[in-house]
Design a protein around this motif. Structure first.
Motif, mmCIF file in Angstrom:
data_model
loop_
_atom_site.group_PDB
_atom_site.id
_atom_site.type_symbol
_atom_site.label_atom_id
_atom_site.label_comp_id
_atom_site.label_asym_id
_atom_site.label_seq_id
_atom_site.Cartn_x
_atom_site.Cartn_y
_atom_site.Cartn_z
ATOM 1 N N ALA A 88 0.820 -1.221 0.000
ATOM 2 C CA ALA A 88 0.000 0.000 0.000
ATOM 3 C C ALA A 88 0.851 1.266 0.000
ATOM 4 N N GLU A 89 1.946 1.258 0.745
ATOM 5 C CA GLU A 89 2.770 2.460 0.831
ATOM 6 C C GLU A 89 3.537 2.707 -0.474
ATOM 7 N N ARG A 123 1.110 4.176 -2.822
ATOM 8 C CA ARG A 123 0.885 5.589 -2.508
ATOM 9 C C ARG A 123 2.007 6.459 -3.087
ATOM 10 N N GLU A 124 3.238 6.001 -2.921
ATOM 11 C CA GLU A 124 4.392 6.769 -3.408
ATOM 12 C C GLU A 124 4.382 6.886 -4.929
ATOM 13 N N ASN A 125 4.154 5.754 -5.598
ATOM 14 C CA ASN A 125 4.175 5.770 -7.063
ATOM 15 C C ASN A 125 2.967 6.488 -7.650
ATOM 16 N N ALA A 126 1.825 6.363 -6.975
ATOM 17 C CA ALA A 126 0.635 7.061 -7.462
ATOM 18 C C ALA A 126 0.824 8.573 -7.392
ATOM 19 N N HIS A 127 1.500 9.038 -6.326
ATOM 20 C CA HIS A 127 1.800 10.474 -6.233
ATOM 21 C C HIS A 127 2.679 10.915 -7.409
ATOM 22 N N LYS A 128 3.652 10.078 -7.758
ATOM 23 C CA LYS A 128 4.521 10.413 -8.892
ATOM 24 C C LYS A 128 3.702 10.510 -10.180
#
Length: 312
Positions: A3-4, A7-12
Motif C-alpha cells: 500500500a505504501e 501511494r508513493e508511485n501514485a503520487h509520482k
C-alpha cells in the motif's frame, strides 16, 4: 507493491499528469514524427528486467510524447476536442483501482445500478420521454462509441424483423441514411450481414442545410416495398460529422412508424448540447425514435470512451 509503495508511485503519476496539463500548450498540437518512428526508439522484444516507474515516465516523456497529438490542448481545433477534465481522469483512477467487472448484476451490483441511475439522470436532463428510462419500458447503457451504439441497435432491429418475417429474409432487409451520416452505419451493415446493395444513402443538399428529406425517404421506402424488399432501419443524425446537419426527427419518425421501421437517432456530436433549454428543440421528435445515442466524451468533460445509448 504494498500500500505504501502504491501511494508513493501514485503520487509520482499524479505529478506527471499535472505537469503535462500545466505545460500542454508548449507541445505542438499535431505530432511531428514520421511513420515508424517508435520502432527505432524501443527494443524489438519485451524487457526481461523490471524498471522503476521514474524510468518508465522518462521514456514516456522522451519517446511517447513526440508521437502524441494533444487533443486536450487549447490550441486543438480539428474534428471535435476530446474534452477530458481533472474530474474525468480522477474518476478513471478510481474506476481502474476498483477494477469492477460488471457484465451481470451479481458480478458487481453497484456497477449495473449506478449505470442505470446516472443514465436516467442524463435522459431527464435531455428531456427524453419516460419510455427511455429504466423506470419505464426502456433504459440506457454505456457503449464505447456511437459506432458501437449504431451496431447494437441495428442488430436488435435486424433480429426483431427477422423474428417476424423469417431468418431467410435477411437478403431483403434495407437500411436508410443520408449522405451526411457517419460511415459507422455502413460498417454496422457489413457486420450485420446487410447486403451492400440494400444500403440506401439518400442524397441531401444545401437547400435543407443537408438534412435528410422526409419526401426522399418516403419515396425510397415505397420503391423498395414495391420491389419486394423489407425496409427495417433508419439512422437519422443530430449534428453530422461532415456538416453538422440536423435531420427532421418528427417527420422522419412518423414515416418510420407507419412502416414499422426501427428509428435510431445518432446525436453523437450535438446531442450533449441539448441539455441546454435553448438547444433542446434540435431533438424535438425524439419521442418517435426507438433508440437515441449521444457521446458524453465530447462536451461533457468525460474521458473517452463514454457513449450513452437509450432504447425504448
Amino acid at each position: 507493491m504494498d500500500a505504501e509503495q502504491l501511494r508513493e508511485n501514485a503520487h509520482k503519476m499524479v505529478d506527471f499528469i499535472a505537469d503535462y496539463y500545466k505545460n500542454i500548450e508548449n507541445f505542438p498540437v499535431l505530432s511531428q514524427v514520421e511513420p515508424g518512428y517508435l520502432c527505432k526508439l524501443l527494443p524489438d522484444a519485451a524487457p526481461t528486467r523490471p524498471e522503476t516507474l521514474q524510468d518508465v515516465l522518462d521514456d514516456v516523456q522522451a519517446k511517447i510524447f513526440p508521437g502524441v497529438t494533444h487533443w486536450q490542448s487549447p490550441d486543438f481545433f480539428a474534428y471535435y476536442p476530446s474534452n477530458s477534465s481533472v474530474a474525468g481522469f480522477l474518476g478513471e483512477m478510481l474506476s481502474a483501482g476498483i477494477n469492477m467487472v460488471g457484465f451481470s448484476w451479481i458480478t458487481s451490483p453497484a456497477a449495473t445500478e449506478l449505470e442505470m441511475i446516472v443514465l436516467d439522470w442524463l435522459a431527464k436532463l435531455l428531456k427524453l420521454p419516460d419510455n427511455f428510462l429504466s423506470t419505464g419500458q426502456g433504459g440506457g447503457v454505456i457503449q464505447g462509441t456511437a459506432s458501437e451504439a449504431v451496431l447494437v441497435v441495428l442488430l436488435a432491429a435486424r433480429e426483431k424483423v427477422l423474428r417476424s418475417v423469417g431468418k431467410d429474409a435477411l437478403g431483403k432487409l434495407v437500411v436508410y441514411s443520408s449522405d451526411q451520416t457517419h460511415s459507422a452505419v455502413q460498417k454496422a451493415c457489413q457486420i450485420g450481414g446487410i447486403y451492400p446493395e440494400n444500403c440506401r444513402v439518400l442524397k441531401t443538399d444545401s437547400s435543407t442545410e443537408y438534412a435528410l428529406s422526409p419526401d426522399a425517404l418516403n419515396e425510397a421506402i415505397a420503391c423498395d416495398i414495391a420491389t419486394g424488399l423489407i425496409p427495417f432501419f433508419l439512422c437519422a443524425t443530430v449534428g453530422t460529422t461532415s456538416s453538422t446537419a440536423v435531420d427532421p426527427l418528427l417527420a422522419l419518425g412518423k414515416i418510420t412508424k407507419s412502416y414499422g421501421i426501427w428509428f435510431h437517432v445518432d446525436a453523437a456530436y450535438a446531442g450533449s448540447a441539448c441539455i441546454c433549454p435553448e438547444f433542446r428543440h434540435y431533438i424535438d421528435g425524439v419521442e418517435e425514435a426507438d433508440s437515441f445515442n449521444m457521446n458524453a466524451h465530447k462536451w461533457f468533460l468525460t474521458n473517452f470512451d463514454c457513449s450513452a445509448l437509450w432504447v425504448k
